[in-house]
Design an enzyme around this catalytic site. Sequence first.
Site, PDB file in Angstrom:
ATOM      1  N   ASP A 115       1.317 -31.173   0.603  1.00 22.36           N
ATOM      2  CA  ASP A 115       2.576 -31.842   0.929  1.00 22.36           C
ATOM      3  C   ASP A 115       3.752 -30.870   0.986  1.00 22.36           C
ATOM      4  OD1 ASP A 115       1.416 -34.397   1.013  1.00 22.36           O
ATOM      5  OD2 ASP A 115       1.594 -34.621  -1.157  1.00 22.36           O
ATOM      6  N   CYS A 121      42.828 -22.442  -6.354  1.00 25.37           N
ATOM      7  CA  CYS A 121      42.271 -21.398  -7.224  1.00 25.37           C
ATOM      8  C   CYS A 121      40.813 -21.140  -6.851  1.00 25.37           C
ATOM      9  CB  CYS A 121      42.338 -21.811  -8.688  1.00 25.37           C
ATOM     10  SG  CYS A 121      43.981 -22.160  -9.314  1.00 25.37           S
ATOM     11  N   ASP A 173       3.629 -39.922   1.156  1.00 26.94           N
ATOM     12  CA  ASP A 173       2.216 -39.548   1.101  1.00 26.94           C
ATOM     13  C   ASP A 173       1.481 -40.647   0.332  1.00 26.94           C
ATOM     14  OD1 ASP A 173      -0.122 -37.751   1.102  1.00 26.94           O
ATOM     15  OD2 ASP A 173       0.276 -37.687  -1.053  1.00 26.94           O
ATOM     16  N   CYS A 182       0.843  -1.193   0.000  1.00 25.89           N
ATOM     17  CA  CYS A 182       0.000   0.000   0.000  1.00 25.89           C
ATOM     18  C   CYS A 182       0.881   1.247   0.000  1.00 25.89           C
ATOM     19  CB  CYS A 182      -0.928   0.009   1.208  1.00 25.89           C
ATOM     20  SG  CYS A 182      -0.052   0.047   2.781  1.00 25.89           S
ATOM     21  N   ASP A 215       3.163 -35.211  -3.544  1.00 26.60           N
ATOM     22  CA  ASP A 215       2.844 -34.603  -4.837  1.00 26.60           C
ATOM     23  C   ASP A 215       1.850 -33.456  -4.754  1.00 26.60           C
ATOM     24  OD1 ASP A 215       0.588 -36.199  -4.193  1.00 26.60           O
ATOM     25  OD2 ASP A 215       0.006 -36.177  -6.311  1.00 26.60           O
ATOM     26  N   CYS A 241      43.210 -25.654  -9.924  1.00 28.96           N
ATOM     27  CA  CYS A 241      43.284 -26.511  -8.747  1.00 28.96           C
ATOM     28  C   CYS A 241      42.354 -25.985  -7.666  1.00 28.96           C
ATOM     29  CB  CYS A 241      44.716 -26.607  -8.218  1.00 28.96           C
ATOM     30  SG  CYS A 241      45.370 -25.033  -7.624  1.00 28.96           S
TER      31      CYS A 241
END
Length: 836
Positions: free
Chosen positions: A714, A99, A510, A29, A710, A96
């Site tokens: 969940d 680095c 689930d 707002c 899914d 390496c």
Amino acid sequence: MLRTMNTAIRSSGSPSSRALNFPVAGMSCASCVGRVERALAALPGVRDVAVNLATNRASLVLDGGAGPVEAAAALADAGYPVPEVESLLVIEGLSCASCVGRVEKALAAVPGVTGASVNLATGRAAIRHPEGLVAIPDLVAAVEEAGYAAQPLDAETRSDPAARREEESRILRRDLIAAALLSAPVVILDMGGHLLPGLHGGPVTAGVQAILATLVLARPGRRFFLRGVPGLLRGHPDMNALVALGAGAAYLYSLVSTLTPGLLPAGTAHLYFEASVLIVTLILLGRTLEARAKGRTGQAIAGLMDLAPKTARVVRDDAEEEVPLAALRLGDVVRVRPGERVAADGVVIAGTSQVDESMVTGEPAPVRKVPGDRTVGGTVNGRGSLDLKVDAVGAATVLAQITALVERAQGGKLPIQALVDRITGRFVPAVIGIATLTFLGWLLLGPAPALGTALVNAVAVLIIACPCAMGLATPTAIMVGTGRAAVRGVLFRDGAALQGLRDVRVVALDKTGTLTEGRPELTDLLTGTGISDDAALALAAGLETRSEHPLAGAVVAAARGRGLVVPEPESFTAVEGFGVSGRVAGRAVALGAPRYLDRLGIARDPDLTVRAEGLAAEGRSPIHLVLDGRHAAVLAVADPVKGGARAAVVALKARGLAVAMVTGDDPGAAAGVAKSLGIDIVAAGVLPGGKVEAVQRFRAEYGPVAFVGDGINDAPALAEADVGLAIGTGTDIAVDSADVVLMSGALGGLVDALVLSRAVMANIRQNLFWAFAYNAALIPVAAGVLVPFGGPALSPILAAGAMAFSSVFVLGNALRLRRAGGAAPTHATASPLEAA
């Protein structure tokens, strides 16, 4: 992935002025706008503050007082934080692990950066920072100040990683061949000097060796000096510095022995040109083999990018027009002929066919497509012809999102990497210190003339101790492992999930949509006295038309399947976790679990209750119907168990994991499904918010938890679990909350994810053991510690060969993960991913 900065940082007024434009979260707002403006205006040196509520962005000019960090902090304190984004850079010159640490420190020091992670295997840096408050040029400058080159990962640098790797390999092969050709005469002359003492050390022989060695170090070997010497001068030596010191010391000593031997103590003017050139040649050989192996680790990404066709056949004005894929727009109609790859994500509007979606789901069986079905770009069309309407292009396509997920996982760091980073950050300086002590020790305590022996052993220490293998141990395994997972339809959103999944002790699943198909069907309808089956079903279906619960859909489908008229509800109320109520056809109707009847104060019909309990024991879900305050009927719904669910449960338990089922179903129905699947731990009657509590309870009792789900409800449990795995066919919210996505929806992918996680972590442990054990064992040998006890010494040449072998060994070991998890899914049409 790299998000384009919407910020222009430019001069405004004085040279120190900076104009910023950035997003602000949480504004709703005009009063919010005022608070944000006041928070920013209160900072010293800030002017021209403007906040736009419509775009949720703020702009200002900094005149050398406060900086971007202070601006972000002020907004966070006011309750309106600046959203964080992740920018990616391509880093050149990494060789390496030390680095990596140096670049990470340089990036983390840029004001506003909240985190930086550099991946040696991919050559990329991921930097987290508030959007709009950190400029990409500042990040690039920080990397360059640390001694490396960098550029943003944009469309140009991302487009063809295989080409970049091939160019790197080509340059390395060219330099290797040049070094080998120039080094061969040096080695032959040195060996000839040992076979023919008359040639040994002669001025002509020494001069030829000096010229050839100079060419080797100045041309193919100059990369080590150009990168190593600046790092050494800055006090941040890396692998290149070790090679430069080792090869350079052997070369300079030999050069002095050739040109001004009188400067050296009597009997010490030896030539080590062959050591200097073979060090360079063997390390270039290792680098070449390493680059080739790195290219193979990234084949999964290359394969993904190659899946998309280059052109699409667009239908316009009843005519077909072939256009580049990049030219597709939302709403275009694309025609896909038999045997072609589907050109774009979209919805089929004409035609029927079978489409091989194994590249997305890992499932070999083709999927029938009819009008109204969605298609995924890159999948393979069967014998039919399809017209589809494009509904996603560019980065919004499934293939692009999969590629981005795999790239993100491959570029991530596992928690175990933190220990490696701490060790390698101090490793190179420690090696230089050991080499110095080795030189001084042999010089002071070795048999005369000791100078040559001291030099050889010190150079051997410098060369043997390259930390390349340490830096490659973790990222290469992650790259190959996550790429292999993608082939099998398992997407790791974060590389750290690999380590987390290895440690889980309980898998919580689930029920609806995960263990079952998520397509429940009405199986039984039991009515009490005074109401017919059709009347009860019609009233129940009328109320359920307003519900989004899967069981509601089964009731409505059953009523319409019987040809019943389903009345519109006059009112509707849903009580999450309990049931629904309202008025239908002038009657008060309620549907729900037994606990809903208790909540409403409805007395249960004893006969219906007993019969409902019997249905629940058979694995069906009873729904109790209340009409005008009376328990009137019971509707039973069953959701078919997914094929392969029981096999997945057996496989998980065989690997020592506890398997639990979490569901909001009646305990009786839940117990029936659990028994059919072989699941011993059941949390039934769980409200949506209770799934988080279930995860916490499992963690306290068993240890780390993996949760598989899914649905929208969940998402909290997926986020709460130590590792959340979402079914890819589920809701976007669930997928976004998870660490791992199982694209096909089949629980076999869960087993694949677990197997791959354990294989990757075992591979990383092997790599790290080799890298650390190699250095721990050979550094003392290179220093000559065993020589006084009759043991062997290690020449710089053997040290260079061993160092090169260590990196190639680690990469080769990581590449074994390409066969992890068994054979890849059988595809109807071969996919580039299979080769990866």
